[in-house]
Design a protein around this motif. Structure first.
Motif, PDB file in Angstrom:
ATOM      1  N   SER A  91       0.846  -1.196   0.000  1.00  0.00           N
ATOM      2  CA  SER A  91       0.000   0.000   0.000  1.00  0.00           C
ATOM      3  C   SER A  91       0.881   1.245   0.000  1.00  0.00           C
ATOM      4  N   PRO A  92       0.467   2.311  -0.677  1.00  0.00           N
ATOM      5  CA  PRO A  92       1.271   3.535  -0.686  1.00  0.00           C
ATOM      6  C   PRO A  92       1.201   4.329   0.613  1.00  0.00           C
ATOM      7  N   ASN A  93       0.156   4.093   1.422  1.00  0.00           N
ATOM      8  CA  ASN A  93      -0.019   4.942   2.611  1.00  0.00           C
ATOM      9  C   ASN A  93      -0.598   4.205   3.819  1.00  0.00           C
ATOM     10  N   GLY A  94      -0.785   2.915   3.734  1.00  0.00           N
ATOM     11  CA  GLY A  94      -1.325   2.161   4.845  1.00  0.00           C
ATOM     12  C   GLY A  94      -2.821   1.927   4.785  1.00  0.00           C
ATOM     13  N   SER A  95      -3.495   2.524   3.805  1.00  0.00           N
ATOM     14  CA  SER A  95      -4.934   2.299   3.659  1.00  0.00           C
ATOM     15  C   SER A  95      -5.348   2.123   2.200  1.00  0.00           C
ATOM     16  N   THR A  96      -4.767   2.899   1.294  1.00  0.00           N
ATOM     17  CA  THR A  96      -5.099   2.792  -0.121  1.00  0.00           C
ATOM     18  C   THR A  96      -4.582   1.481  -0.692  1.00  0.00           C
ATOM     19  N   GLU A  97      -5.387   0.860  -1.557  1.00  0.00           N
ATOM     20  CA  GLU A  97      -4.985  -0.385  -2.200  1.00  0.00           C
ATOM     21  C   GLU A  97      -4.770  -0.169  -3.695  1.00  0.00           C
ATOM     22  N   TYR A  98      -3.925  -1.021  -4.273  1.00  0.00           N
ATOM     23  CA  TYR A  98      -3.707  -1.022  -5.713  1.00  0.00           C
ATOM     24  C   TYR A  98      -4.695  -2.006  -6.337  1.00  0.00           C
ATOM     25  N   LEU A  99      -5.847  -1.497  -6.759  1.00  0.00           N
ATOM     26  CA  LEU A  99      -6.912  -2.338  -7.297  1.00  0.00           C
ATOM     27  C   LEU A  99      -7.374  -1.888  -8.675  1.00  0.00           C
ATOM     28  N   GLY A 100      -6.768  -0.840  -9.227  1.00  0.00           N
ATOM     29  CA  GLY A 100      -7.226  -0.269 -10.486  1.00  0.00           C
ATOM     30  C   GLY A 100      -6.526  -0.860 -11.697  1.00  0.00           C
ATOM     31  N   SER A 101      -5.868   0.015 -12.462  1.00  0.00           N
ATOM     32  CA  SER A 101      -5.181  -0.418 -13.680  1.00  0.00           C
ATOM     33  C   SER A 101      -3.994  -1.302 -13.341  1.00  0.00           C
ATOM     34  N   THR A 102      -3.697  -2.233 -14.237  1.00  0.00           N
ATOM     35  CA  THR A 102      -2.586  -3.153 -14.023  1.00  0.00           C
ATOM     36  C   THR A 102      -1.274  -2.547 -14.510  1.00  0.00           C
ATOM     37  N   GLY A 103      -0.166  -3.209 -14.184  1.00  0.00           N
ATOM     38  CA  GLY A 103       1.162  -2.725 -14.566  1.00  0.00           C
ATOM     39  C   GLY A 103       1.920  -2.239 -13.347  1.00  0.00           C
ATOM     40  N   VAL A 104       2.887  -1.357 -13.577  1.00  0.00           N
ATOM     41  CA  VAL A 104       3.627  -0.752 -12.463  1.00  0.00           C
ATOM     42  C   VAL A 104       2.713   0.258 -11.785  1.00  0.00           C
ATOM     43  N   VAL A 105       2.388   0.011 -10.526  1.00  0.00           N
ATOM     44  CA  VAL A 105       1.387   0.823  -9.838  1.00  0.00           C
ATOM     45  C   VAL A 105       1.960   1.658  -8.699  1.00  0.00           C
ATOM     46  N   GLY A 106       3.202   1.413  -8.308  1.00  0.00           N
ATOM     47  CA  GLY A 106       3.789   2.171  -7.208  1.00  0.00           C
ATOM     48  C   GLY A 106       5.293   2.022  -7.185  1.00  0.00           C
ATOM     49  N   THR A 107       5.963   2.980  -6.566  1.00  0.00           N
ATOM     50  CA  THR A 107       7.417   2.942  -6.403  1.00  0.00           C
ATOM     51  C   THR A 107       7.780   3.279  -4.962  1.00  0.00           C
ATOM     52  N   ASP A 108       8.868   2.660  -4.495  1.00  0.00           N
ATOM     53  CA  ASP A 108       9.427   2.925  -3.165  1.00  0.00           C
ATOM     54  C   ASP A 108       8.361   2.862  -2.072  1.00  0.00           C
ATOM     55  N   VAL A 109       7.561   1.809  -2.086  1.00  0.00           N
ATOM     56  CA  VAL A 109       6.459   1.631  -1.141  1.00  0.00           C
ATOM     57  C   VAL A 109       7.005   1.233   0.225  1.00  0.00           C
ATOM     58  N   THR A 110       6.370   1.741   1.296  1.00  0.00           N
ATOM     59  CA  THR A 110       6.836   1.482   2.663  1.00  0.00           C
ATOM     60  C   THR A 110       5.761   0.904   3.573  1.00  0.00           C
ATOM     61  N   TYR A 111       4.588   0.554   3.033  1.00  0.00           N
ATOM     62  CA  TYR A 111       3.508   0.001   3.860  1.00  0.00           C
ATOM     63  C   TYR A 111       3.090  -1.371   3.338  1.00  0.00           C
ATOM     64  N   TRP A 112       2.693  -2.230   4.285  1.00  0.00           N
ATOM     65  CA  TRP A 112       2.164  -3.542   3.934  1.00  0.00           C
ATOM     66  C   TRP A 112       0.838  -3.753   4.651  1.00  0.00           C
ATOM     67  N   LEU A 113      -0.161  -4.246   3.911  1.00  0.00           N
ATOM     68  CA  LEU A 113      -1.486  -4.481   4.464  1.00  0.00           C
ATOM     69  C   LEU A 113      -1.675  -5.942   4.842  1.00  0.00           C
TER      70      LEU A 113
END
Length: 356
Positions: A91-113
């Motif tokens: 997760s990018p912030n501890g609550s938002t999920e990557y559920l939309g478009s596929t592919g590279v969706v985030g960089t340097d992520v620091t949260y895990w759900l």
């Protein structure tokens, strides 16, 4: 004359020592700079109602996630069958999920759900504990998240498998899985594992394999409900434009028989060896077995599910917050209310050496 001989002898010894030091430098200069700190906030209670879910998160105050996990408390009796993992994902912030478009969706992520779900039964013991694997390396200083998804599974006792693959010239460090929606209480991810895209992601990486490039997730539908069911796979990869030619990620894998009795569980643990590198992530599955040699098949009962995929000690006990020496990964699997013949439990550990 005696003093001169002593001086010459000392000078000769100094030259020998200097030569030895020069010869020793290439070997002694090598060190794996990968480091991992496990972060966990502890347990969050729930779900407290049927066909619902709770979301928890673990955060890295320093470093970037290379993967993560979740472990659940389920209580006892037949109601223990109702707690299940719905997601273990970045997760990018501890609550938002990557559920939309596929592919590279985030960089340097620091949260895990860690997302815990419920089926048709709950009890007061239900809880979920998330774990973030906080990664550092003098070489791999950026990461990226690749997401892929597939519709389903929609019918009872069917598999929905999806694979996320790292971009070319990057290294897989870990991954995760997610299903939606929570209101379909029989829907759950029963596998989250690394592979090398052999069998189009359906065959998992075997013990001792190196440098897998993809991560697969398997959704399993116990009761056959469908409300737009979706299964998601997440791959955590090194950043672009990093020379990974000297890096190695080694897979360690273990599979055990069971659980096969109704309302029972099993734990399987696997670890990184002394020369394998540092534990950076892991995966888990409850399956029909032989997952590294045949296409993935579901377990023996529609109610089978995962209750844990987490960094542990050699006995399968979860490690504490702040642990920097974790070298094992455990899977905690569970049946539902029926017997489950020909069912197996699987665990993977990914061990990284950056070659620096």
């Amino acid at each position: 004359m005696r003093n001169m001989l002593l001086r010459r002898s000392a000078a000769g010894k100094a030259l020998v020592v200097s030569a030895l030091l020069i010869l020793a430098i290439p070997g002694s200069a090598y060190a794996n700079t990968v480091g991992v700190t496990v972060k966990t906030p502890g347990a969050t209670s729930g779900p407290g109602s049927t066909f619902s879910e709770i979301t928890t998160n673990a955060a890295c105050s320093s470093g970037l996630i290379s993967g993560g996990g979740i472990n659940q408390a389920i209580g006892t009796g037949t109601s223990s069958n109702g707690n299940k993992i719905n997601g273990t994902s970045p997760s990018p912030n501890g609550s938002t999920e990557y559920l939309g478009s596929t592919g590279v969706v985030g960089t340097d992520v620091t949260y895990w759900l860690g997302i815990g779900g419920s089926g048709g039964a709950v009890n007061a013991s239900f809880s979920s504990t998330p774990y973030a694997m906080c990664f550092s390396s003098s070489l791999i200083n950026h990461t990226q998240v690749v997401m892929n998804k597939v519709a389903g599974p929609t019918t009872s006792s069917t598999v929905g498998l999806v694979t996320a693959t790292c971009p070319a010239n990057t290294r897989l460090l870990g991954g995760g899985a997610r299903i939606t929606p929570a209101v379909v209480g029989s829907l759950k991810p029963i596998a989250s594992f690394n592979d090398s895209a052999h069998g189009y992601g359906q065959k998992a990486a075997a013990d001792g394999e190196t440098n897998p490039d993809s991560w697969s997730a398997v959704g399993w539908n116990g009761g056959g409900g469908d409300s737009g069911n979706t299964t998601y796979a997440y791959a955590i990869c090194s950043g672009n434009n990093i020379d990974i030619s000297g890096t190695t990620v080694k897979v360690r894998f273990s599979e055990v028989s069971g659980p096969t009795s109704a309302t029972s569980g099993a734990t399987v643990t696997v670890g990184c060896g002394q020369n394998d590198g540092k534990l950076v992530s892991g995966g888990a599955a409850i399956s029909g077995g032989s997952v590294t040699t045949t296409n993935f098949t579901g377990p023996g009962s529609p109610g089978d599910h995962l209750n844990g995929s987490y960094p542990s000690d050699s006995g399968g006990n979860p490690v504490a917050d702040g642990t920097t020496t974790a070298s094992y990964w455990s899977a905690f699997t569970h049946t539902g209310g029926g017997s489950s013949p020909n069912t197996y439990s699987d665990a993977w550990a990914l061990c990284a050496d950056d070659g620096v």
